[in-house]
Motif scaffolding. Structure first.
Motif, PDB file in Angstrom:
ATOM      1  N   LYS A 202      37.834  28.383  56.991  1.00  0.00           N
ATOM      2  CA  LYS A 202      38.027  28.963  58.416  1.00  0.00           C
ATOM      3  C   LYS A 202      37.893  26.925  58.734  1.00  0.00           C
ATOM      4  O   LYS A 202      38.236  26.824  59.369  1.00  0.00           O
ATOM      5  CB  LYS A 202      37.754  29.833  58.708  1.00  0.00           C
ATOM      6  N   TYR A 228      42.351  32.750  66.486  1.00  0.00           N
ATOM      7  CA  TYR A 228      42.270  33.556  65.021  1.00  0.00           C
ATOM      8  C   TYR A 228      42.550  35.324  65.514  1.00  0.00           C
ATOM      9  O   TYR A 228      41.260  35.286  66.087  1.00  0.00           O
ATOM     10  CB  TYR A 228      41.033  34.103  64.275  1.00  0.00           C
ATOM     11  N   ILE A 235      37.544  34.370  55.419  1.00  0.00           N
ATOM     12  CA  ILE A 235      38.139  33.354  55.695  1.00  0.00           C
ATOM     13  C   ILE A 235      37.213  32.219  56.284  1.00  0.00           C
ATOM     14  O   ILE A 235      37.360  31.219  55.740  1.00  0.00           O
ATOM     15  CB  ILE A 235      39.536  33.257  56.799  1.00  0.00           C
ATOM     16  N   GLN A 257      48.114  25.802  53.322  1.00  0.00           N
ATOM     17  CA  GLN A 257      48.822  27.009  52.903  1.00  0.00           C
ATOM     18  C   GLN A 257      48.031  27.298  52.187  1.00  0.00           C
ATOM     19  O   GLN A 257      48.177  28.174  51.364  1.00  0.00           O
ATOM     20  CB  GLN A 257      50.314  26.569  52.619  1.00  0.00           C
ATOM     21  N   LEU A 260      44.796  29.282  52.872  1.00  0.00           N
ATOM     22  CA  LEU A 260      45.509  30.722  53.817  1.00  0.00           C
ATOM     23  C   LEU A 260      45.127  31.277  51.955  1.00  0.00           C
ATOM     24  O   LEU A 260      44.779  32.255  51.865  1.00  0.00           O
ATOM     25  CB  LEU A 260      46.103  30.758  54.121  1.00  0.00           C
ATOM     26  N   MET A 265      44.835  36.271  54.949  1.00  0.00           N
ATOM     27  CA  MET A 265      45.463  35.611  56.467  1.00  0.00           C
ATOM     28  C   MET A 265      46.504  35.018  56.229  1.00  0.00           C
ATOM     29  O   MET A 265      46.675  34.209  54.994  1.00  0.00           O
ATOM     30  CB  MET A 265      44.246  34.502  56.506  1.00  0.00           C
ATOM     31  N   ILE A 277      46.690  32.462  63.114  1.00  0.00           N
ATOM     32  CA  ILE A 277      46.511  33.476  61.984  1.00  0.00           C
ATOM     33  C   ILE A 277      45.808  34.824  61.754  1.00  0.00           C
ATOM     34  O   ILE A 277      44.948  35.098  63.054  1.00  0.00           O
ATOM     35  CB  ILE A 277      45.131  31.986  61.533  1.00  0.00           C
TER      36      ILE A 277
END
Length: 581
Positions: A202, A228, A235, A257, A260, A265, A277
């Motif tokens: 995160k 979020y 995350i 990407q 994630l 997520m 997200i």
């Protein structure tokens, strides 16, 4: 508005173009320069639109340059909903809608919240134009009284083209969204972490979005506000440490990407212009198990399937005995400390009185890989490892993938593996739906399709991965695609073109682009191996996808050279250099 969609009424639509210091322009179904049949397409990391406007009567768009303007496309219905009359010294929230005290047949939406002034403002008469009250409330002309719109994520005009022929003149505004812009944002310098780094996934995403101004590789790019929703257990806890690396020239989108990809997520670009997200609420749910810890966003099916999926809306541990799951949408059931809710973002049904569809198709595909193992690098001390398996497909054709990463426990390895299998399962649900318009459908929505035309009353539950909308005078349709793989044809019904004389060559070119895009999508899934540093090299492929899609959706296809991929090798893809088209 849901009732209007089910009734199959005429869609209303508008596109509003704005830029600070410039005159706002807006085109709709009933403006002087009315919108002609137009299209929008969106998926995880691509957002495109072709907004086509009539320029026949006065030619006043010929010398107009809207490149660089923001464009917001909105679709909806005139439901006749009653609107409140503006009041003095009243607190207004975003998206409140009012009419002037002297009714004009128009309504105004609050786009900056606050308290209204003691005197009524002079409301503008042109669509999309704003007025600011003393005190800060901003009202925007929202169209005719009783209109209800669902705005899409803001786009930017990247190209503008004109076309004339006998008795016809039009201008096409080719637009692209924040996802596309992030794909074009390239790292100016290299960045690496060591094994002492404590940054979580995160935090690293924040470096690429909200705090990007202080992150050297992308400090030249604009700040992106990120919010979020429900979160998984990775995350905000997993620390990639030395496995996180940003190469010079890597794209911002593919870097996000890749991060994630170390969680469950998923991204969504919404009408507020921000990146949202949220946890993947999967349509491919596991069977309920007793005495198991569940988090918000987990989905299960009963041990005796009933064509429904249940979402965990209160985290906890399940009971030793299975609850009686409800069959009416919106109902809940308590399961020890867990609460399960029968809920979907949208439902389609072939029966009368429901949101019907014209046709649907499905394709069963094995989950590949169907077993994932995350383990420590041999040099790491202590050693940890964790795995997850799609048991059904592993029994049919065992295909495993392995990742060497920095782990803090066996449980963390298992959690990473579980997240990967969840994403792969969502990718494997390859199907499509062609229906009347659904103006509020979003990527990653969980939908349920009931096909009573099938003798078995087939039910499909899946996540929306791509949305194609066509709208305009006499043209209102939506094509949804589920899963991640080759682009599926619109089920035998061709999308109507803007001109009736679209020739075979143009159709062949479009089909070729679809095939190339589908093939590259498959390559991305294969490339998604091992460390995060390898994952973010997917950017080269995504850049190709972005450019091909821009060609397909935004015009600019002037000759066959535009379709030629001059040099493309696996090595190029991994090094991020295969960009030249």
């Amino acid at each position: 508005m849901l009732a209007a969609q089910k009734a199959g009424g005429d869609v209303i639509y508008k596109a509003v173009f704005t830029k600070p210091g410039e005159t706002t322009r807006a085109y709709s179904h009933d403006t002087t320069n009315r919108q002609l049949p137009s299209t929008t397409t969106e998926s995880d990391w691509l957002q495109n639109a072709d907004v086509i406007v009539d320029n026949r009567d006065d030619g006043n768009l010929t010398d107009l340059d809207l490149t660089g303007f923001q464009c917001v496309v909105s679709l909806g219905y005139n439901t006749g909903v009653a609107r409140a009359v503006w009041q003095a010294s009243n607190a207004y929230s975003l998206k409140d809608v009012v009419t002037p005290t002297t009714l004009t047949g128009q309504q105004f939406i609050c786009t900056t919240a606050g308290t209204s002034h003691s005197s009524e403002p002079t409301f503008p008469t042109d669509l999309g134009v704003t007025v600011t009250e003393t005190g800060g409330v901003v009202w925007t002309n929202d169209g005719n009284t009783g209109d209800e719109y669902s705005p899409m994520a803001p786009l930017k005009v990247i190209a503008q083209s004109g076309e004339t022929r006998q008795d016809e003149a039009r201008v096409t505004f080719a637009c692209a969204g924040l996802a596309n812009q992030m794909e074009q944002d390239e790292a100016s310098v290299e960045f690496s972490q060591d094994e002492l780094s404590v940054s979580t996934v995160k935090t690293l995403i924040g470096n690429l979005t909200d705090s990007v101004a202080s992150f050297a590789p992308f400090s030249h790019t604009e700040v992106i506000s990120t919010s979020y929703g429900d979160e998984d257990g990775l995350i905000d806890t997993y620390k990639p440490k030395e496995t996180y690396h940003v190469s010079s020239g890597a794209s911002r989108a593919s870097t996000v990407q890749g991060l994630l990809g170390l969680s469950r997520m998923v991204p969504r670009f919404e009408d507020d212009g921000n990146l949202h997200i949220d946890i993947l609420v999967s349509g491919d749910a596991d069977t309920w198990t007793a005495s198991t810890a569940y988090i918000v966003g987990d989905t299960v099916i009963p041990t005796t399937p009933n064509d429904n999926v249940y979402k965990c809306t209160t985290a906890g541990t399940s009971d030793s005995s299975e609850p009686t799951f409800p069959t009416t949408e919106g109902q809940t059931v308590n399961d020890n400390t867990v609460v399960w809710t029968l809920t979907y973002d949208f439902q389609y049904n072939s029966d009368d009185g429901e949101h019907q569809f014209w046709e649907t198709s499905s394709r069963k595909r094995l989950v590949i890989p169907n077993k994932s193992t995350y383990k420590s690098h041999p040099s790491h001390i202590p050693q940890f490892s964790g795995s997850a398996t799609d048991a059904t497909d592993f029994a049919k054709l065992p295909l495993e993938t392995f990742h060497q990463v920095r782990l803090e426990s066996n449980a963390q390895g298992a959690e990473l593996a579980t997240a990967e299998i969840a994403r792969v399962r969502a990718d494997a649900e390859q199907s499509a739906l062609h229906s009347p318009p659904n103006v509020g459908q979003e990527v990653w929505d969980l939908v349920r399709i009931t096909d009573n035309w099938d003798a078995t009353g087939k039910v499909t539950i899946a996540n929306v991965r791509a949305i194609e909308r066509s709208y305009g005078p006499g043209l209102f349709e939506t094509t949804l695609r589920f899963g991640f793989g080759p682009a599926m044809a619109p089920l035998g019904i061709s999308n109507p073109g803007i001109g009736a004389d679209t020739d075979t060559f143009e159709a062949d070119v479009a089909a070729t682009l679809d095939a190339v895009i589908g093939a590259l999508n498959n390559i991305i899934a294969v490339v998604n191996k091992n460390t995060l540093g390898t994952r973010i090299t997917q950017g080269a492929i995504v850049r190709i996808l972005s450019r091909l899609t821009a060609l397909e959706q935004g015009g600019g296809l002037t000759n066959l050279d535009d379709l030629t991929v001059k040099k493309l090798t696996v090595t190029d893809l991994f090094q991020g250099t295969a960009e030249e088209l």
